[in-house]
Structure formats: structure tokens, C-alpha cells
Design a protein around this motif. Structure first.
Motif, PDB file in Angstrom:
ATOM      1  N   CYS A 137       4.470   0.799  -6.240  1.00  0.00           N
ATOM      2  CA  CYS A 137       3.618   1.140  -4.987  1.00  0.00           C
ATOM      3  C   CYS A 137       2.165   1.166  -5.648  1.00  0.00           C
ATOM      4  O   CYS A 137       1.933   2.007  -6.463  1.00  0.00           O
ATOM      5  CB  CYS A 137       3.930   2.683  -4.672  1.00  0.00           C
ATOM      6  SG  CYS A 137       2.942   2.983  -3.230  1.00  0.00           S
ATOM      7  N   LYS A 146       3.748  12.103  -2.255  1.00  0.00           N
ATOM      8  CA  LYS A 146       4.067  11.476  -1.053  1.00  0.00           C
ATOM      9  C   LYS A 146       4.967  10.280  -1.178  1.00  0.00           C
ATOM     10  O   LYS A 146       6.107   9.954  -0.455  1.00  0.00           O
ATOM     11  CB  LYS A 146       2.729  10.923  -0.471  1.00  0.00           C
ATOM     12  CG  LYS A 146       1.773  11.733   0.072  1.00  0.00           C
ATOM     13  CD  LYS A 146       0.610  11.298   0.843  1.00  0.00           C
ATOM     14  CE  LYS A 146      -0.427  12.422   1.283  1.00  0.00           C
ATOM     15  NZ  LYS A 146      -1.625  11.849   1.689  1.00  0.00           N
ATOM     16  N   TRP A 190       0.927  -1.159  -0.029  1.00  0.00           N
ATOM     17  CA  TRP A 190       0.117   0.183  -0.226  1.00  0.00           C
ATOM     18  C   TRP A 190       0.807   1.366   0.175  1.00  0.00           C
ATOM     19  O   TRP A 190       2.110   1.334   0.208  1.00  0.00           O
ATOM     20  CB  TRP A 190      -0.975   0.055   1.170  1.00  0.00           C
ATOM     21  CG  TRP A 190      -2.358   0.920   1.170  1.00  0.00           C
ATOM     22  CD1 TRP A 190      -2.366   1.923   1.488  1.00  0.00           C
ATOM     23  CD2 TRP A 190      -3.347   0.455   0.320  1.00  0.00           C
ATOM     24  NE1 TRP A 190      -3.900   2.259   1.271  1.00  0.00           N
ATOM     25  CE2 TRP A 190      -4.489   1.412   0.491  1.00  0.00           C
ATOM     26  CE3 TRP A 190      -3.509  -0.736  -0.515  1.00  0.00           C
ATOM     27  CZ2 TRP A 190      -5.607   1.536  -0.190  1.00  0.00           C
ATOM     28  CZ3 TRP A 190      -4.749  -0.913  -1.166  1.00  0.00           C
ATOM     29  CH2 TRP A 190      -5.883   0.243  -1.006  1.00  0.00           C
ATOM     30  N   LEU A 191       0.455   2.246  -0.230  1.00  0.00           N
ATOM     31  CA  LEU A 191       1.004   3.741  -0.248  1.00  0.00           C
ATOM     32  C   LEU A 191       0.995   3.985   1.261  1.00  0.00           C
ATOM     33  O   LEU A 191      -0.124   4.825   1.831  1.00  0.00           O
ATOM     34  CB  LEU A 191       0.269   4.763  -1.161  1.00  0.00           C
ATOM     35  CG  LEU A 191       0.629   6.218  -1.186  1.00  0.00           C
ATOM     36  CD1 LEU A 191       2.131   6.103  -1.540  1.00  0.00           C
ATOM     37  CD2 LEU A 191      -0.203   6.830  -1.849  1.00  0.00           C
ATOM     38  N   GLU A 192       2.061   3.507   2.063  1.00  0.00           N
ATOM     39  CA  GLU A 192       2.085   3.834   3.525  1.00  0.00           C
ATOM     40  C   GLU A 192       3.594   3.954   3.907  1.00  0.00           C
ATOM     41  O   GLU A 192       4.114   3.123   3.420  1.00  0.00           O
ATOM     42  CB  GLU A 192       1.346   2.873   4.234  1.00  0.00           C
ATOM     43  CG  GLU A 192       1.038   2.768   5.579  1.00  0.00           C
ATOM     44  CD  GLU A 192       2.305   2.398   6.297  1.00  0.00           C
ATOM     45  OE1 GLU A 192       2.599   3.018   7.352  1.00  0.00           O
ATOM     46  OE2 GLU A 192       2.981   1.531   6.043  1.00  0.00           O
ATOM     47  N   PRO A 193       3.760   5.033   4.538  1.00  0.00           N
ATOM     48  CA  PRO A 193       5.182   5.183   4.908  1.00  0.00           C
ATOM     49  C   PRO A 193       6.088   4.189   5.543  1.00  0.00           C
ATOM     50  O   PRO A 193       7.266   3.918   5.298  1.00  0.00           O
ATOM     51  CB  PRO A 193       5.232   6.581   5.535  1.00  0.00           C
ATOM     52  CG  PRO A 193       3.766   6.698   6.195  1.00  0.00           C
ATOM     53  CD  PRO A 193       3.108   6.036   5.243  1.00  0.00           C
ATOM     54  N   GLY A 194       5.471   3.575   6.490  1.00  0.00           N
ATOM     55  CA  GLY A 194       6.077   2.529   7.236  1.00  0.00           C
ATOM     56  C   GLY A 194       6.650   1.338   6.620  1.00  0.00           C
ATOM     57  O   GLY A 194       7.832   0.971   6.670  1.00  0.00           O
ATOM     58  N   ILE A 195       5.786   0.855   5.776  1.00  0.00           N
ATOM     59  CA  ILE A 195       6.044  -0.109   4.896  1.00  0.00           C
ATOM     60  C   ILE A 195       7.213   0.103   3.780  1.00  0.00           C
ATOM     61  O   ILE A 195       8.080  -0.681   3.366  1.00  0.00           O
ATOM     62  CB  ILE A 195       4.894  -1.146   4.420  1.00  0.00           C
ATOM     63  CG1 ILE A 195       5.441  -2.602   3.762  1.00  0.00           C
ATOM     64  CG2 ILE A 195       4.074  -0.413   3.382  1.00  0.00           C
ATOM     65  CD1 ILE A 195       5.890  -3.333   4.729  1.00  0.00           C
ATOM     66  N   TRP A 206       8.669   9.874   0.564  1.00  0.00           N
ATOM     67  CA  TRP A 206       9.053   8.530   1.704  1.00  0.00           C
ATOM     68  C   TRP A 206      10.052   7.748   1.011  1.00  0.00           C
ATOM     69  O   TRP A 206      10.405   6.909   1.842  1.00  0.00           O
ATOM     70  CB  TRP A 206       7.621   7.881   1.943  1.00  0.00           C
ATOM     71  CG  TRP A 206       6.336   8.611   2.350  1.00  0.00           C
ATOM     72  CD1 TRP A 206       6.545   9.715   3.367  1.00  0.00           C
ATOM     73  CD2 TRP A 206       4.863   8.287   2.404  1.00  0.00           C
ATOM     74  NE1 TRP A 206       5.446  10.219   3.761  1.00  0.00           N
ATOM     75  CE2 TRP A 206       4.426   9.343   3.125  1.00  0.00           C
ATOM     76  CE3 TRP A 206       4.331   7.401   1.767  1.00  0.00           C
ATOM     77  CZ2 TRP A 206       3.116   9.530   3.297  1.00  0.00           C
ATOM     78  CZ3 TRP A 206       2.840   7.542   1.867  1.00  0.00           C
ATOM     79  CH2 TRP A 206       2.479   8.491   2.557  1.00  0.00           C
ATOM     80  N   ASP A 254      -0.618  11.888  -4.352  1.00  0.00           N
ATOM     81  CA  ASP A 254      -0.056  10.474  -3.903  1.00  0.00           C
ATOM     82  C   ASP A 254       1.324  10.315  -4.271  1.00  0.00           C
ATOM     83  O   ASP A 254       2.065   9.614  -3.566  1.00  0.00           O
ATOM     84  CB  ASP A 254      -0.833   9.526  -4.364  1.00  0.00           C
ATOM     85  CG  ASP A 254      -2.401   9.416  -3.828  1.00  0.00           C
ATOM     86  OD1 ASP A 254      -2.549   9.848  -2.592  1.00  0.00           O
ATOM     87  OD2 ASP A 254      -3.390   8.997  -4.594  1.00  0.00           O
TER      88      ASP A 254
END
Length: 209
Positions: A40, A51, A21-26, A55, A48
Motif C-alpha cells: 500500500c 487505517k 492508494w490508501l483507500e478502503p474500497g480498493i 481495512w 495511515d
């Protein structure tokens, strides 16, 4: 999920990961583990894409945190100085919203490539969710994405179910292709072995003397 990527170029093979997913942690965790490229999903707008680039980039270009554990071992002592320019960033194009914002997404500085998920793109356009023999509206959308990527100076990639489909898309101008998945390839190989075992040993001829 680690993806096997074929680059139609002289660039050496590098680890490419499709994040969930578009998520900074992963995203940052995958880079710290040594990924040199990220695919991504759910990049649907220019924001999006911005970002995603932020990231995957250290300051001042972005907001990636510093903790390249395996990446430092894999990439060498100069990894922190080189990472921003060596990470390959693929934005997935697989929704109607992304199609509507295609040029805005592709104009984001720092984005290197786009990657098409044919099944999700097919669903988004009201078509059958397949990889290779896609319906005409999806053929048109895929060709349009490739054309716009070329115009923006980005590489275009696409997922395929079979090798023949991948080769046909390479001939069209795609620079990156994936074929099937590790699970499907292992299942297909297992089915072939099982079919041979169930068939039993080959029967020898019984001709008369």
C-alpha cells in the motif's frame, strides 16, 4: 497491479497486489479477489498505518467488510477464520514524511512489512528518480529503513529495475524484492525479437573452392 514477489524464505508463493492508494474500497476489493498480501502506497504516518491494518482485518481487529467472493474459493471454507492472521500487510515508504515517521509507522500492531519505492523516495529527497543506481542520500535512506525494519521485527522489501540490483539488495538483508514490471519485461522481450528480425537471416560464408 499484481506484483511478482520473491521471498527469501520457505514460505510458498502467494498472490501479492500493489493497490493504487490508501483507500478502503480498493483495498477490500483486492482482498476479496484473493490477494494474500497488499503493498500500500502513501503510508506516511502512524494513523495511515493504523487505517491500513484496520481495512485489511475483519472485526474485532479491524473494519474490513465481509464479501470474500474469490478469496473464499481460493483460500477454502476456513478463510474467514484465518484471514486476519494470513494477510501480509506492506506499508510503502517513499516520502520524506514517511521517513520522519518511520518508527511510529513500524510500531503499529498488525503491520508485517515495509516496501520501498526507490524512484519516489529519490524524488522526495531531491535526487534522480531511478531504481538501482540511486544517489548517496537515497542509499543512506534505504539502509536506514532496512535497519529500522529489522529492529521492529518487520520484513523489508524494495523495488528494483534489474536482477543485479535485486540480488545486491538481497545480500544486504532485504527479504522481498521485485524486478522491473510486466510491461517493461514484455517490451524488452519484444525489442529483442524485433532486433533479430530486422537484422535478417545470418549470411553464410562464400569461400572459394
Amino acid at each position: 497491479m499484481v506484483t511478482m514477489l520473491q521471498a527469501i524464505s520457505t514460505t510458498p508463493t502467494v498472490p501479492i497486489v500493489r493497490v493504487p492508494w490508501l483507500e478502503p474500497g480498493i483495498i477490500m476489493k483486492s482482498l476479496d479477489a484473493g490477494a494474500y498480501g497488499l503493498i500500500c502506497p502513501m503510508v506516511n504516518t502512524r494513523e495511515d498505518a493504523q487505517k491500513f491494518v484496520a481495512w485489511t482485518s475483519y472485526a474485532p481487529k479491524g473494519t474490513r467488510s465481509f464479501g470474500p467472493i474469490r478469496a473464499l474459493l481460493y483460500g477454502g471454507a476456513d478463510y474467514p477464520q484465518q484471514a486476519n492472521s494470513t494477510i501480509v500487510r506492506f506499508a510503502m515508504i517513499e516520502t520524506a514524511q514517511a521517513l520522519d515517521n518511520l518508527d511510529a509507522i513500524m510500531s503499529v500492531e498488525g503491520l508485517d512489512a515495509v516496501y520501498i519505492g526507490p524512484s519516489d523516495l529519490s524524488l522526495a529527497l531531491g535526487c534522480r528518480p531511478v531504481f538501482d543506481d540511486v544517489d548517496p542520500p537515497v542509499v543512506q535512506a534505504i539502509d536506514h529503513i532496512l535497519e529500522r525494519a529489522t529492529a521492529h521485527g518487520l520484513k523489508a522489501g524494495v523495488h528494483n529495475g534489474i536482477a543485479e540490483g535485486a540480488l545486491a539488495r538481497i545480500a544486504k538483508g532485504f527479504r522481498f524484492v521485485t524486478v522491473s514490471s510486466d510491461a517493461r519485461l514484455m517490451a524488452a522481450g519484444s525489442q529483442q525479437v524485433l532486433a533479430k528480425m530486422r537484422a535478417g537471416p545470418a549470411k553464410s560464408g562464400s569461400g572459394s573452392y
